[in-house]
Design an enzyme around this catalytic site. Structure first.
Site, PDB file in Angstrom:
ATOM      1  N   GLU A 166       0.858  -1.194   0.000  1.00 24.89           N
ATOM      2  CA  GLU A 166       0.000   0.000   0.000  1.00 24.89           C
ATOM      3  C   GLU A 166       0.886   1.233   0.000  1.00 24.89           C
ATOM      4  OE1 GLU A 166      -3.035  -0.316   3.048  1.00 24.89           O
ATOM      5  OE2 GLU A 166      -3.726  -2.230   2.276  1.00 24.89           O
ATOM      6  N   HIS A 196      -8.712  10.244   2.467  1.00 19.71           N
ATOM      7  CA  HIS A 196      -8.334   9.084   1.655  1.00 19.71           C
ATOM      8  C   HIS A 196      -8.496   9.464   0.188  1.00 19.71           C
ATOM      9  CE1 HIS A 196      -8.199   5.092  -0.083  1.00 19.71           C
ATOM     10  NE2 HIS A 196      -7.822   4.609   1.083  1.00 19.71           N
ATOM     11  N   ARG A 205      -0.629   9.011   1.453  1.00 19.95           N
ATOM     12  CA  ARG A 205      -1.979   9.514   1.133  1.00 19.95           C
ATOM     13  C   ARG A 205      -2.092  11.022   1.002  1.00 19.95           C
ATOM     14  NH1 ARG A 205      -5.422   5.443   4.914  1.00 19.95           N
ATOM     15  NH2 ARG A 205      -4.906   3.706   3.561  1.00 19.95           N
ATOM     16  N   HIS A 209     -11.346  10.559   6.123  1.00 12.72           N
ATOM     17  CA  HIS A 209     -11.177   9.121   6.353  1.00 12.72           C
ATOM     18  C   HIS A 209     -10.713   8.756   7.759  1.00 12.72           C
ATOM     19  CE1 HIS A 209     -10.302   4.969   5.387  1.00 12.72           C
ATOM     20  NE2 HIS A 209      -9.019   5.117   5.681  1.00 12.72           N
ATOM     21  N   ARG A 231      -1.073   9.392   8.525  1.00 11.41           N
ATOM     22  CA  ARG A 231      -0.925   7.973   8.896  1.00 11.41           C
ATOM     23  C   ARG A 231      -0.498   7.123   7.710  1.00 11.41           C
ATOM     24  NH1 ARG A 231      -4.409   3.758   8.403  1.00 11.41           N
ATOM     25  NH2 ARG A 231      -6.218   5.072   7.995  1.00 11.41           N
TER      26      ARG A 231
HETATM   27  C1  SIN Z   1      -7.542   1.317   2.521  1.00 12.09           C
HETATM   28  O1  SIN Z   1      -7.659   0.110   2.422  1.00 12.09           O
HETATM   29  O2  SIN Z   1      -7.192   2.017   1.587  1.00 12.09           O
HETATM   30  C2  SIN Z   1      -7.861   1.971   3.825  1.00 12.09           C
HETATM   31  C3  SIN Z   1      -7.156   1.327   4.929  1.00 12.09           C
HETATM   32  C4  SIN Z   1      -6.504   2.321   5.842  1.00 12.09           C
HETATM   33  O3  SIN Z   1      -7.108   3.355   6.110  1.00 12.09           O
HETATM   34  O4  SIN Z   1      -5.352   2.117   6.232  1.00 12.09           O
END
Ligand code: SIN
Length: 506
Positions: free
Chosen positions: A121, A233, A274, A331, A366
């Protein structure tokens, strides 16, 4: 509301408020130590923000990974504001929490050789995120923990009960009162009430994420911090009736999905942290005047993300054939109830875990999937600390004390006007003009958010000020803390400038 009986209805070692991942796990950890637990959950177990969580748990489990690498990524994403001691605990303990959840029966996704499948991610330098059911991690984890909680005789679940106020007695938290008038006396109270992202008009969160725990804690004198730091997000569905704000997990970009502007061009590293991706999308939208950019997930195997794909199909979108319209949405609340490395708030006996807490771990932005890991790592620490404390001698509360408790007002809930105001004036990019407007908002948490955001006269991570576009190095590692006197009342939150100061946490 029935008139309170003005007598203690239940006594317990630990009262947990909130039945998301952090609350459920805290309850189970306490029961494992033979403690009695009362778990207060306003919503049915399946409606918490954790249940919605598509991301997984970040943990350094791969052979090419280490706690040091995980720490480095967390600090880089957090933009100079991560409290290193808290992040060190997270990265060291997250792998063990994954193993503990497996022992509790959570089945994480496996790779072809039977080991844990690790996802990538944004902001992670290696594959590090464990999932369950692809993008159904929250649902799987919460379901399993809920089943264990329901079967555990030491845990009394008050489903449908709402915490109306916390009980402060002899300079510590002594329990709480519910909205039905039940008074619960507890050796310690653990708040796992989630964040406040549903206070913004466009959000990925369920409607209950209203910062209620923050107001409850503040009302009895616990400090709050970093309320200006709300993560947006980058990829929430937009413009599709019935699916507004639906999250398309970042793990999909980890598997190769790309972002395209109205000219079809890619414009950002899709796996940057993010704050960077959200800002890049916002800039394109301002340029083009469009409402959304396109997420191209046609190259991603739909079988890996069944719940996302089926939700999109239900909304009339076919992600195997067309681009999905997405834009940033509120988010995750990085700020919250100030919590030390044992999750204890500034009021003894009161603990905050998960999104309701602010240990400083996430800094100003975060790292993806650190939040579920945090829920487990810090809930376990909260319970261990609370149970290790010498139990305070319980004194029968006086009628006056119970009377005062029963008269404390329930925390206010935001309405459509509040949500619009926050989206407009405390959105992805804010400035003094809009933030000043929020100081007159009737909702105390909105005013507190505005005061924190006005105090941070710089741009850092999720907090972007058009009137202070640069990061101020003198504010590295410095957190905006909001104080309150005991029983000042939620309505009095932040009525004078003296109630805010800067703190550096190590
Ligand atoms: C996501 O899956 O993009 C959100 C999970 C998160 O907020 O870490």
């Amino acid at each position: 509301m029935p008139a309170p009986s003005l007598a203690v209805s239940r006594e317990t070692d630990i009262a947990v408020v909130g039945a998301g991942a952090a609350g459920l796990y805290a309850a189970l950890c306490a029961a494992r130590e033979h403690a009695s637990v009362v778990l207060v959950s306003a919503t049915p177990l399946a409606q918490t923000a954790s249940y919605w969580a598509q991301g997984g748990l970040a943990a350094a489990l791969a052979p090419d990974d280490s706690a040091e690498l995980h720490l480095r990524d967390t600090e880089l994403a957090g933009r100079g504001l991560v409290r290193r001691s808290a992040a060190e605990i997270l990265v060291a303990d997250a792998p063990d929490c994954v193993r503990d959840l497996q022992a509790l029966g959570v089945r994480f996704d496996a790779d072809s050789s039977g080991g844990l499948a690790l996802g990538l991610e944004g902001g992670h330098s290696v594959r590090r995120v464990v999932h369950a059911g692809g993008s159904a991690t929250g649902r799987r984890v919460v379901r399993q923990l809920s089943a264990l909680v329901a079967a555990e005789p030491r845990i009394a679940v008050l489903e449908g009960a709402r915490a109306r106020a916390l009980w402060r007695s002899h300079e510590r938290c002594a329990g709480l009162i519910c909205d039905d008038g039940q008074i619960i006396a507890a050796g310690a109270v653990v708040l796992g009430t989630g964040g406040a992202a549903a206070m913004w008009a466009r959000t990925t969160n369920p409607p209950g994420s209203q910062g209620v725990g923050l107001l409850l804690a503040h009302q009895v004198g616990a400090d709050l911090a970093d309320l200006e730091l709300l993560q947006f997000h980058p990829t929430a569905v937009i413009g599709i009736a019935g699916r507004e704000g639906f999250l398309v997990t970042e793990a999909i970009r980890g598997e190769g999905a790309t972002l395209h502007d109205s000219a079809g061009e890619r414009f950002v590293d899709e796996l940057a942290p993010r704050d960077e991706v959200s800002r890049a999308i916002q800039a394109r939208l301002l340029q083009s005047g469009e409402q959304s950019v396109g997420l191209d997930m046609r190259a991603v195997d739909p079988a890996h993300f069944p719940n996302v794909v089926s939700a999109l199909r239900d909304a009339g979108l076919d992600p195997t054939r067309e681009l999905i319209p997405v834009a940033p949405a509120a988010h995750y609340t990085m700020g919250g109830i100030v919590a030390d490395l044992h999750s204890q708030s500034t009021l003894p006996g009161l603990y905050a875990v998960g999104e309701s807490s602010c240990t400083g771990l996430h800094g100003a932005n975060r790292l993806a999937s650190n939040s579920l890991s945090e829920c487990f790592v810090f809930a376990r620490r909260a319970v261990a600390h609370a149970l290790a404390e010498p139990a305070p001698a319980r004194q029968a509360p006086s009628i006056t004390e119970l009377q005062q408790l029963s008269e404390l007002p329930a925390p206010p809930i935001g309405n459509a006007a509040t949500r619009d105001a926050l989206w407009r004036d405390a959105g992805i990019v804010r400035s003094a003009d809009g933030l000043q407007r929020l100081l007159d908002n009737p909702h105390p948490l909105v005013r507190a958010i505005a005061r924190c955001a006005l105090t941070r006269t710089e741009s850092r991570g999720a907090h972007q000020r058009s009137d202070h576009p640069q990061r101020d190095p003198s504010l590295d590692g410095r957190h905006v803390v909001v104080h309150n006197g005991p029983h000042a009342g939620a309505e009095e939150l932040l009525t004078s400038a003296e109630q805010i100061d800067w703190q550096a946490w190590t």
